[in-house]
Design a protein around this motif. Structure first.
Motif, mmCIF file in Angstrom:
data_model
loop_
_atom_site.group_PDB
_atom_site.id
_atom_site.type_symbol
_atom_site.label_atom_id
_atom_site.label_comp_id
_atom_site.label_asym_id
_atom_site.label_seq_id
_atom_site.Cartn_x
_atom_site.Cartn_y
_atom_site.Cartn_z
ATOM 1 N N LEU A 27 29.082 30.226 -16.528
ATOM 2 C CA LEU A 27 29.544 29.234 -15.125
ATOM 3 C C LEU A 27 30.327 30.594 -14.938
ATOM 4 O O LEU A 27 31.268 31.041 -13.539
ATOM 5 C CB LEU A 27 30.233 28.348 -15.621
ATOM 6 C CG LEU A 27 30.049 27.213 -16.911
ATOM 7 C CD1 LEU A 27 31.108 26.731 -17.189
ATOM 8 C CD2 LEU A 27 29.944 27.002 -15.749
ATOM 9 N N ILE A 73 20.382 22.958 -20.786
ATOM 10 C CA ILE A 73 21.805 23.259 -20.996
ATOM 11 C C ILE A 73 22.242 23.736 -19.482
ATOM 12 O O ILE A 73 23.694 23.386 -19.447
ATOM 13 C CB ILE A 73 21.705 24.212 -22.365
ATOM 14 C CG1 ILE A 73 20.355 23.438 -23.380
ATOM 15 C CG2 ILE A 73 23.143 24.980 -21.886
ATOM 16 C CD1 ILE A 73 20.303 24.722 -24.326
ATOM 17 N N MET A 74 21.933 24.959 -19.011
ATOM 18 C CA MET A 74 23.201 25.116 -17.308
ATOM 19 C C MET A 74 23.444 23.751 -17.040
ATOM 20 O O MET A 74 24.102 24.140 -16.375
ATOM 21 C CB MET A 74 21.826 26.070 -17.090
ATOM 22 C CG MET A 74 21.646 27.994 -17.464
ATOM 23 S SD MET A 74 21.028 28.374 -16.176
ATOM 24 C CE MET A 74 19.987 29.710 -16.674
ATOM 25 N N LEU A 89 23.403 21.027 -18.047
ATOM 26 C CA LEU A 89 24.095 19.994 -18.849
ATOM 27 C C LEU A 89 25.985 20.877 -18.723
ATOM 28 O O LEU A 89 26.379 19.802 -18.551
ATOM 29 C CB LEU A 89 23.807 20.175 -20.444
ATOM 30 C CG LEU A 89 24.389 19.567 -21.601
ATOM 31 C CD1 LEU A 89 23.306 17.863 -20.625
ATOM 32 C CD2 LEU A 89 23.519 19.310 -22.960
ATOM 33 N N VAL A 90 25.452 21.646 -19.153
ATOM 34 C CA VAL A 90 27.221 22.684 -18.721
ATOM 35 C C VAL A 90 27.576 22.873 -17.306
ATOM 36 O O VAL A 90 29.060 23.013 -17.081
ATOM 37 C CB VAL A 90 27.064 24.100 -19.853
ATOM 38 C CG1 VAL A 90 27.241 23.259 -21.071
ATOM 39 C CG2 VAL A 90 26.080 24.805 -18.811
ATOM 40 N N GLY A 91 26.534 22.775 -16.556
ATOM 41 C CA GLY A 91 27.597 22.499 -15.553
ATOM 42 C C GLY A 91 27.372 23.563 -14.024
ATOM 43 O O GLY A 91 28.167 24.398 -13.411
ATOM 44 N N ALA A 92 26.166 24.487 -14.795
ATOM 45 C CA ALA A 92 26.044 25.602 -14.041
ATOM 46 C C ALA A 92 25.518 24.871 -12.908
ATOM 47 O O ALA A 92 25.096 23.882 -12.406
ATOM 48 C CB ALA A 92 24.947 26.398 -15.264
ATOM 49 N N SER A 93 26.092 26.218 -11.224
ATOM 50 C CA SER A 93 25.807 25.267 -10.147
ATOM 51 C C SER A 93 24.544 26.177 -10.436
ATOM 52 O O SER A 93 23.940 25.875 -10.772
ATOM 53 C CB SER A 93 26.765 26.311 -9.139
ATOM 54 O OG SER A 93 26.170 27.621 -9.437
ATOM 55 N N TYR A 103 23.182 28.993 -9.168
ATOM 56 C CA TYR A 103 23.188 30.353 -10.522
ATOM 57 C C TYR A 103 21.874 29.375 -11.329
ATOM 58 O O TYR A 103 21.191 30.952 -11.369
ATOM 59 C CB TYR A 103 24.195 29.789 -11.385
ATOM 60 C CG TYR A 103 24.683 30.968 -12.368
ATOM 61 C CD1 TYR A 103 25.432 31.607 -12.163
ATOM 62 C CD2 TYR A 103 23.404 30.484 -14.042
ATOM 63 C CE1 TYR A 103 25.217 32.963 -13.389
ATOM 64 C CE2 TYR A 103 23.881 31.506 -15.072
ATOM 65 C CZ TYR A 103 24.687 32.442 -14.100
ATOM 66 O OH TYR A 103 24.723 33.571 -15.508
ATOM 67 N N ARG A 143 14.545 25.587 -21.379
ATOM 68 C CA ARG A 143 15.481 24.737 -22.343
ATOM 69 C C ARG A 143 17.121 25.188 -21.669
ATOM 70 O O ARG A 143 17.291 24.262 -22.182
ATOM 71 C CB ARG A 143 15.237 25.594 -23.573
ATOM 72 C CG ARG A 143 14.002 24.497 -24.908
ATOM 73 C CD ARG A 143 13.837 25.943 -25.426
ATOM 74 N NE ARG A 143 12.890 25.484 -26.779
ATOM 75 C CZ ARG A 143 12.976 24.769 -27.553
ATOM 76 N NH1 ARG A 143 13.659 24.160 -27.699
ATOM 77 N NH2 ARG A 143 11.512 24.184 -28.014
ATOM 78 N N GLU A 144 16.907 26.675 -21.640
ATOM 79 C CA GLU A 144 17.583 27.632 -20.850
ATOM 80 C C GLU A 144 17.902 26.672 -19.466
ATOM 81 O O GLU A 144 19.806 26.347 -19.285
ATOM 82 C CB GLU A 144 17.424 28.718 -20.343
ATOM 83 C CG GLU A 144 18.340 29.898 -21.209
ATOM 84 C CD GLU A 144 16.007 29.912 -22.394
ATOM 85 O OE1 GLU A 144 15.954 28.606 -22.013
ATOM 86 O OE2 GLU A 144 15.602 30.576 -23.131
ATOM 87 N N PRO A 150 26.751 19.975 -10.570
ATOM 88 C CA PRO A 150 28.056 20.425 -11.798
ATOM 89 C C PRO A 150 29.549 20.375 -12.190
ATOM 90 O O PRO A 150 29.807 20.904 -13.260
ATOM 91 C CB PRO A 150 27.522 21.399 -10.888
ATOM 92 C CG PRO A 150 26.447 21.205 -10.308
ATOM 93 C CD PRO A 150 26.762 19.958 -9.661
#
Lengths: 304, 228
Positions: free
Chosen positions: B108, A214-215, A217-221, A224, A210-211, B76
């Motif tokens: 982020l 979402i990561m 989805l929100v554009g975490a590299s 990361y 899940r995490e 991303p």
């Protein structure tokens, strides 16, 4: 960064039993790998010491050597003639594998024997004529002896060719078996450890899907997202390396320093620097072992 | 903002296209309803914008980027400029409202000082002040969706994609969500919303794009749900 460490820690805690299993497997396989590295070093050392000294002895005919079971290329009742001697020397010296040829006369052999076995009761009954003239052949590469042996054996006037390989080879084949055997077992266990790490990380990624979703989805590299898993695997790798280093240094200290070096002084033994090298290789393998399966398994979760 | 140039998508192992030769343009600040029956291609359309899939043919531009030429590792960065809301909220259980919203900024790598300032503002904007410490399970469906919207807009995206955001909510709650989305739209955020909710579309009177079996069958400014 704090988030990354927290995630790593919670991943380790969540998968405690799996992490322990990974550390145990890795420690055992890394230790075995390190032992096999040390076996390699030891065998090479022993080989170097003995093989470098190996010469080929080409024994020439004496009047009574013909007619026996080891008559070689001798003519009955004849010493090797001068022409034959010259021929043998030239042929040996022209062989590309040969570095140097010495001549050892009966007298030299006799003197040498007397010196070596000064206390032997046999000495009184030994005469110069019972010894044999021989050529001592030093090779450029002691491993490359078959050609020279074959050529020397075929020459007229040669009674027998003796090389120490006949004696040493069986010993070394045992040592080689040991060396490759431990390496093979270490390799199998390393593969098992690798698969286990892959599975552990896969489970860890699954529980955090899940995490991760979402990561993404929100554009975490990707770095990361992957970092907690890499750190988790690296943690297991580092702990295993430390345990395995302790085991390796321990076995070196007790087996080699305190026992082998004391009781078998005739053999060359590996030193602390060899033990350190083995531990260094173990550390490198441990890092590769933890990173590669992690990258492979997490790639699936990071595909965008 | 978004341009589709002759875009078709055929999923691997299928012969029937999910989208056929779509051409359209969505300008900055628009509020667009995407309507059509299940399987009409709405989800595919949204996922192409998010660059979850690549089109089989044609070109897509999102926020000035040609998605066909966008490097994998730059995806991303694209997604940071797009907020996303789903029918099933997708909140993290075990995390409070505040944590769910701040998560989007944390991952982020945003500084804590910024997070402390922006997150309460955003929670306030979606009308959940005072509920920061609640767990998602303790909230109603409408409130959970507000948390999801807060998470989607906390990074101030230029584009918000909403896939059936009212699909699990009763009509009364849905109206509240639509008012919120309208407010977000007025803050200069382009919104594309896929929906089955006829009442909402008919009330809002915004641009309507209708898909049917992968074809763009209607593109109407100030449209209604069904063909009038």
């Amino acid at each position: 960064m704090r988030h990354t460490f927290r995630e790593t820690w919670s991943g380790l805690k969540r998968n405690m039993s799996m992490t322990i299993a990974v550390i145990v497997t890795m420690t055992v396989s890394l230790t075995l790998f390190g032992l096999s590295v040390m076996t390699f070093q030891e065998v090479d050392r022993v080989k170097g010491r003995w093989y470098d000294k190996i010469e080929i002895s080409v024994f020439l005919c004496t009047a009574d050597s013909a007619g026996t079971s080891k008559s070689g290329n001798c003519e009955p009742g004849q010493d090797t003639s001068d022409v034959q001697r010259e021929n043998i020397r030239t042929r040996l010296e022209q062989n590309p594998d040969v570095q140097e040829v010495f001549y050892e006369s009966k007298q030299d052999a006799y003197d040498d024997y007397r010196r070596t076995y000064a206390d032997s009761p046999l000495l009184d009954s030994l005469t110069v004529d019972q010894m044999q003239d021989s050529y001592r052949v030093k090779l450029k590469d002691p491993e490359n002896y078959q050609g020279v042996v074959a050529e020397a054996s075929s020459l007229p006037g040669v009674q027998n060719v003796l090389d120490l390989h006949q004696v040493l080879d069986p010993i070394f084949s045992v040592l080689n078996g040991l060396k490759w055997g431990t390496m093979g077992m270490a390799a199998l266990l390393l593969v098992a450890a690798m698969l286990q790490i892959g599975n552990t990380i896969r489970m860890s990624a699954f529980t955090r899907r899940r995490e991760i979703g979402i990561m993404r989805l929100v554009g975490a590299s990707n770095v990361y997202i992957m970092l907690p898993f890499l750190l988790e695997a690296l943690f297991a790798g580092v702990v295993s390396t430390i345990l395995s280093a302790l085991a390796l240094f321990g076995s070196y200290e007790f087996l080699i320093e305190r026992n082998a070096k004391v009781s078998i002084k005739a053999l060359p033994w590996i030193s602390w620097s060899d033990a350190w090298l083995a531990v260094g290789l173990v550390a490198i393998v441990a890092v590769v072992l933890s990173i590669v399966p992690t990258l492979i398994t997490t790639r699936r979760y990071l595909r965008v | 903002m978004i341009t589709f140039e002759d875009v078709s998508k055929i999923y691997a192992g299928q012969t029937k296209p999910a989208l056929r030769h779509i051409n359209l343009q969505i300008e900055r600040g628009e509020f667009v309803f995407l309507v059509g029956t299940s399987g009409s291609g709405k989800s595919t359309f949204l996922r192409l914008i998010l660059r979850e899939y690549r089109p089989t043919s044609g070109r897509i531009f999102v926020l000035g980027k040609d998605l066909g030429r966008l490097h994998q590792w730059k995806v991303p960065a694209l997604r940071r400029q797009i907020g996303t809301v789903f029918q099933d909220f997708r909140l993290l259980p075990g995390k409070t409202v505040y944590e769910n919203v701040s998560f989007a900024l944390q991952v982020l790598g945003r500084p804590t000082s910024e997070i402390r300032q922006v997150v309460p503002e955003t929670i306030d904007l979606v009308g959940l002040s005072g509920k920061e410490g609640r767990q998602p399970e303790e909230l109603s469906g409408g409130e959970q969706q507000r948390v999801a919207i807060a998470r989607a807009i906390v990074n101030r995206p230029k584009l918000l994609i909403a896939d059936e955001p009212t699909g699990n909510l009763d009509p009364q709650t849905s109206i509240g969500i639509m008012k919120l989305l309208d407010r977000i739209n007025k803050r200069d955020t382009t919104i594309i919303m896929a929906t089955h909710d006829q009442t909402i579309v008919d009330q809002m009177r915004r641009r309507v794009i209708e898909l049917d079996q992968g074809n763009l069958v209607r593109d109407q400014a100030k449209g209604v749900y069904g063909t009038a």
